[in-house]
Design a protein around this motif. Structure first.
Motif, PDB file in Angstrom:
ATOM      1  N   VAL A 113       6.231   6.746  12.459  1.00 13.49           N
ATOM      2  CA  VAL A 113       6.219   6.956  11.009  1.00 13.49           C
ATOM      3  C   VAL A 113       6.946   5.820  10.298  1.00 13.49           C
ATOM      4  O   VAL A 113       6.524   5.351   9.241  1.00 13.49           O
ATOM      5  CB  VAL A 113       6.864   8.311  10.646  1.00 13.49           C
ATOM      6  CG1 VAL A 113       6.902   8.512   9.135  1.00 13.49           C
ATOM      7  CG2 VAL A 113       6.109   9.454  11.312  1.00 13.49           C
ATOM      8  N   ALA A 114       8.039   5.358  10.895  1.00 12.11           N
ATOM      9  CA  ALA A 114       8.809   4.265  10.297  1.00 12.11           C
ATOM     10  C   ALA A 114       7.975   2.992  10.199  1.00 12.11           C
ATOM     11  O   ALA A 114       8.017   2.277   9.190  1.00 12.11           O
ATOM     12  CB  ALA A 114      10.079   4.013  11.110  1.00 12.11           C
ATOM     13  N   VAL A 115       7.198   2.704  11.242  1.00  9.49           N
ATOM     14  CA  VAL A 115       6.333   1.520  11.215  1.00  9.49           C
ATOM     15  C   VAL A 115       5.272   1.661  10.128  1.00  9.49           C
ATOM     16  O   VAL A 115       4.982   0.702   9.394  1.00  9.49           O
ATOM     17  CB  VAL A 115       5.674   1.305  12.593  1.00  9.49           C
ATOM     18  CG1 VAL A 115       4.592   0.238  12.511  1.00  9.49           C
ATOM     19  CG2 VAL A 115       6.722   0.922  13.633  1.00  9.49           C
ATOM     20  N   VAL A 116       4.713   2.850  10.012  1.00  7.52           N
ATOM     21  CA  VAL A 116       3.710   3.104   8.969  1.00  7.52           C
ATOM     22  C   VAL A 116       4.329   2.935   7.589  1.00  7.52           C
ATOM     23  O   VAL A 116       3.712   2.357   6.674  1.00  7.52           O
ATOM     24  CB  VAL A 116       3.113   4.522   9.127  1.00  7.52           C
ATOM     25  CG1 VAL A 116       2.204   4.854   7.939  1.00  7.52           C
ATOM     26  CG2 VAL A 116       2.333   4.626  10.426  1.00  7.52           C
ATOM     27  N   VAL A 117       5.563   3.406   7.417  1.00  9.39           N
ATOM     28  CA  VAL A 117       6.261   3.260   6.132  1.00  9.39           C
ATOM     29  C   VAL A 117       6.449   1.776   5.806  1.00  9.39           C
ATOM     30  O   VAL A 117       6.206   1.337   4.676  1.00  9.39           O
ATOM     31  CB  VAL A 117       7.628   3.979   6.168  1.00  9.39           C
ATOM     32  CG1 VAL A 117       8.477   3.586   4.954  1.00  9.39           C
ATOM     33  CG2 VAL A 117       7.430   5.486   6.187  1.00  9.39           C
ATOM     34  N   LEU A 119       4.683  -0.810   6.878  1.00  8.62           N
ATOM     35  CA  LEU A 119       3.378  -1.398   6.542  1.00  8.62           C
ATOM     36  C   LEU A 119       2.937  -0.977   5.145  1.00  8.62           C
ATOM     37  O   LEU A 119       2.379  -1.782   4.385  1.00  8.62           O
ATOM     38  CB  LEU A 119       2.335  -0.965   7.576  1.00  8.62           C
ATOM     39  CG  LEU A 119       2.490  -1.542   8.982  1.00  8.62           C
ATOM     40  CD1 LEU A 119       1.489  -0.904   9.936  1.00  8.62           C
ATOM     41  CD2 LEU A 119       2.303  -3.057   8.963  1.00  8.62           C
ATOM     42  N   ALA A 120       3.194   0.269   4.791  1.00  8.89           N
ATOM     43  CA  ALA A 120       2.797   0.768   3.468  1.00  8.89           C
ATOM     44  C   ALA A 120       3.533   0.027   2.357  1.00  8.89           C
ATOM     45  O   ALA A 120       2.948  -0.269   1.301  1.00  8.89           O
ATOM     46  CB  ALA A 120       3.073   2.272   3.373  1.00  8.89           C
ATOM     47  N   VAL A 121       4.806  -0.276   2.573  1.00  7.04           N
ATOM     48  CA  VAL A 121       5.570  -1.023   1.573  1.00  7.04           C
ATOM     49  C   VAL A 121       4.965  -2.410   1.372  1.00  7.04           C
ATOM     50  O   VAL A 121       4.795  -2.878   0.237  1.00  7.04           O
ATOM     51  CB  VAL A 121       7.057  -1.138   1.993  1.00  7.04           C
ATOM     52  CG1 VAL A 121       7.807  -2.088   1.057  1.00  7.04           C
ATOM     53  CG2 VAL A 121       7.714   0.231   1.980  1.00  7.04           C
ATOM     54  N   GLY A 122       4.617  -3.077   2.472  1.00 10.29           N
ATOM     55  CA  GLY A 122       4.002  -4.399   2.366  1.00 10.29           C
ATOM     56  C   GLY A 122       2.666  -4.354   1.641  1.00 10.29           C
ATOM     57  O   GLY A 122       2.372  -5.203   0.792  1.00 10.29           O
ATOM     58  N   ILE A 123       1.855  -3.369   1.968  1.00  9.57           N
ATOM     59  CA  ILE A 123       0.549  -3.224   1.312  1.00  9.57           C
ATOM     60  C   ILE A 123       0.725  -2.955  -0.176  1.00  9.57           C
ATOM     61  O   ILE A 123       0.002  -3.507  -1.016  1.00  9.57           O
ATOM     62  CB  ILE A 123      -0.262  -2.098   1.977  1.00  9.57           C
ATOM     63  CG1 ILE A 123      -0.629  -2.493   3.407  1.00  9.57           C
ATOM     64  CG2 ILE A 123      -1.518  -1.784   1.169  1.00  9.57           C
ATOM     65  CD1 ILE A 123      -1.256  -1.368   4.212  1.00  9.57           C
ATOM     66  N   LEU A 124       1.699  -2.096  -0.515  1.00  8.57           N
ATOM     67  CA  LEU A 124       1.928  -1.746  -1.919  1.00  8.57           C
ATOM     68  C   LEU A 124       2.358  -2.963  -2.736  1.00  8.57           C
ATOM     69  O   LEU A 124       1.839  -3.191  -3.838  1.00  8.57           O
ATOM     70  CB  LEU A 124       2.988  -0.648  -2.013  1.00  8.57           C
ATOM     71  CG  LEU A 124       3.362  -0.185  -3.429  1.00  8.57           C
ATOM     72  CD1 LEU A 124       2.137   0.370  -4.148  1.00  8.57           C
ATOM     73  CD2 LEU A 124       4.481   0.852  -3.384  1.00  8.57           C
TER      74      LEU A 124
END
Length: 335
Positions: A113-117, A119-124
């Protein structure tokens, strides 16, 4: 209809090159310039090998490749951005924000979940950059300078400027410190990133449109291409590459660092430009970027081994960047 008309937009190259070289050669990104850069790299290796007996050791080269892997990922994203005629100054500060959110999530949640978080910050952040540039029509320099300040400031606010400690010892640490056989795992990610960008630029419509946008944005718009959509996608990809680099580096330092990538945005720009990608856009290749990153990595490592200070290293890289931009301007003027 727009896509059919857009299919005629191809990667720019000189008429001579297109007539005398086979397609596989063109797709590799090899040309006189990249071959010349390869000779420069080999010359640097020869010089530092003569000056330092440890330079050619397996341990030292493993260290060089591990060190440049994060810069390589950033430069992959920066290559895509610069090919469109843009620039992304926010990817360094973005790394700090990704590191902070990833560290917080690692302490409270599962590592996946931390890795997904992260990646999501970078995408955002990449999405925000793309919207500011594509939809709001703010120039890339100003837009990404603003997001650089925002993301960097937010990372400092969340941590009060202090690193985040107490990350549980899990498989997450292997991402930055582990090996796949004899190869450091960050190097594996860098190679995957290089391969992905090579395929994107040379075998997809998306890649052809990036060259077209950087070469002549107005003509690309007239051809029916939704330029804004491709710009947004490009900055989101740059955000993904930045996030992956931040996650790997966070794993290596075992802390959430709000200033993790400070200054790396400039190194990524230097590597891309030294590698032959024109700042004006429309010309360049991921192969040239790889050589540019290796030149910077070999320079830093070699100069450190022979006792040159880090401050002087910055001077040397700055001079190389100016020279690269000068010759890039001459090439554009000739065309």
């Amino acid at each position: 209809m727009a896509l059919d008309r857009g299919e005629s937009l191809t990667k720019p190259s000189s008429p001579t090159a297109g007539q005398t070289r086979p397609a596989w050669w063109t797709r590799t990104g090899l040309n006189e310039q990249t071959l010349g850069l390869s000779l420069v790299l080999l010359l640097l290796v020869a010089v530092f090998s003569a000056l330092s007996p440890n330079f050619l050791s397996v341990a030292n080269w493993t260290n060089i490749l591990r060190q440049v892997s994060n810069l390589m990922l950033l430069a992959c994203g920066q290559t895509l951005v610069i090919l469109t005629g843009g620039i992304d100054l926010s990817i360094g500060a973005m790394m700090g924000l990704v590191s902070v959110f990833t560290a917080i999530a690692l302490i409270q949640l599962d590592p996946v979940v931390a890795v997904v978080v992260g990646l999501a910050v970078g995408i955002l952040v990449g999405l925000v950059n793309g919207l500011l540039i594509g939809k709001a029509r703010i120039t890339p320099f100003v837009a990404t300078l603003g997001t650089m300040a925002i993301t960097g400031g937010l990372a400092m606010v969340l941590t009060n400027g202090a690193p985040i400690h107490g990350i549980p010892n899990t498989w997450f640490f292997d991402l930055g410190r582990g090996f796949l056989g004899p190869v450091p795992i960050p190097v594996v990610f860098a190679v995957i990133g290089i391969a992905a960008v090579h395929v994107l630029l040379n075998y997809t419509t998306f890649g052809r449109y990036l060259y077209a946008i950087g070469g002549n944005e107005e003509a690309t718009i007239l051809a029916g291409v939704d330029v804004n959509r491709y710009k947004i996608g490009t900055y989101m990809l740059a955000g993904i590459f930045s996030a992956v680099a931040a996650i790997l580096l966070t794993s290596r330092v075992i802390t959430g660092q709000p200033r993790l990538g400070t200054g790396m945005e400039l190194d990524s720009i230097a590597a891309v430009v030294i590698g032959g990608t024109a700042l004006a856009g429309g010309t360049g290749s991921i192969g040239g970027t790889v050589i540019g990153v290796l030149i910077i990595g070999v320079l830093r490592n070699g100069l450190t081994l022979v006792g040159v200070s880090t401050f002087m290293q910055e001077v040397v890289i700055g001079v190389m960047l100016i020279v690269a931009i000068y010759f890039s301007s001459l090439r554009v003027a000739r065309k």
